[in-house]
Write a protein that holds these residues in place. Structure first.
Motif, mmCIF file in Angstrom:
data_model
loop_
_atom_site.group_PDB
_atom_site.id
_atom_site.type_symbol
_atom_site.label_atom_id
_atom_site.label_comp_id
_atom_site.label_asym_id
_atom_site.label_seq_id
_atom_site.Cartn_x
_atom_site.Cartn_y
_atom_site.Cartn_z
ATOM 1 N N ASP A 56 0.827 -1.203 0.000
ATOM 2 C CA ASP A 56 0.000 0.000 0.000
ATOM 3 C C ASP A 56 0.866 1.259 0.000
ATOM 4 O O ASP A 56 2.044 1.222 0.343
ATOM 5 N N SER A 57 0.250 2.377 -0.354
ATOM 6 C CA SER A 57 0.878 3.691 -0.229
ATOM 7 C C SER A 57 0.202 4.420 0.924
ATOM 8 O O SER A 57 -1.013 4.317 1.095
ATOM 9 N N LYS A 78 4.410 11.290 1.019
ATOM 10 C CA LYS A 78 3.814 10.043 0.546
ATOM 11 C C LYS A 78 4.871 8.951 0.541
ATOM 12 O O LYS A 78 5.984 9.160 0.067
ATOM 13 N N LYS A 80 5.484 4.997 -0.615
ATOM 14 C CA LYS A 80 4.947 3.946 -1.479
ATOM 15 C C LYS A 80 5.506 2.584 -1.086
ATOM 16 O O LYS A 80 6.599 2.492 -0.532
ATOM 17 N N ASN A 81 4.764 1.546 -1.385
ATOM 18 C CA ASN A 81 5.201 0.161 -1.255
ATOM 19 C C ASN A 81 5.687 -0.174 0.160
ATOM 20 O O ASN A 81 6.841 -0.540 0.364
ATOM 21 N N CYS A 93 9.648 0.796 5.330
ATOM 22 C CA CYS A 93 9.500 1.486 4.053
ATOM 23 C C CYS A 93 10.796 2.200 3.703
ATOM 24 O O CYS A 93 11.730 2.246 4.496
ATOM 25 N N LYS A 110 -3.893 5.868 4.960
ATOM 26 C CA LYS A 110 -3.849 5.203 3.661
ATOM 27 C C LYS A 110 -4.065 6.222 2.564
ATOM 28 O O LYS A 110 -4.950 7.075 2.650
#
Length: 111
Positions: A56-57, A78, A80-81, A93, A110
């Motif tokens: 998810d981001s 933000k 990501k992944n 992350c 989210k």
């Protein structure tokens, strides 16, 4: 003969059926065994209560200070992944400009 599940609240082995629900005599917790069976594995929720999954981001919701860095991770960044892990900091992350980080899910939402 079906096996009686352990209490999801206190892991007591003395749970019993009350018809549709299961009841724990030690902590007085009632639950539906069908719902508990669906939620196996790691469950991580963001600051709004949305369930997160690997890949998810997310968006950081407040400035987060970083040890050894003069600037914090800014609110609105933000990411990501993400990868979910067990423990206090349950999100692994990579953040541009900071590298690999571990974040708490209560400080992200989210995307």
């Amino acid at each position: 003969m079906s096996e009686i599940p352990l209490c999801p609240n206190c892991s007591s082995q003395y749970a019993y059926s009350t018809g549709l629900l299961m009841m724990c005599p030690e902590c007085n917790h009632e639950w539906n065994p069908d719902e508990v069976a669906e939620e196996t594995g790691l469950v991580v929720k963001d600051s709004n209560g949305n369930r997160l999954q690997d890949g998810d981001s997310v968006v950081v919701v407040k400035n987060l200070p970083v040890k050894g860095s003069p600037q914090p991770i800014k609110a609105g960044t933000k990411v990501k992944n993400i990868r979910l892990t067990d423990g206090d900091h349950n999100i692994d992350c990579k953040i541009d400009g900071f590298g690999s980080m571990a974040l708490k899910s209560e400080f992200v939402k989210k995307a």
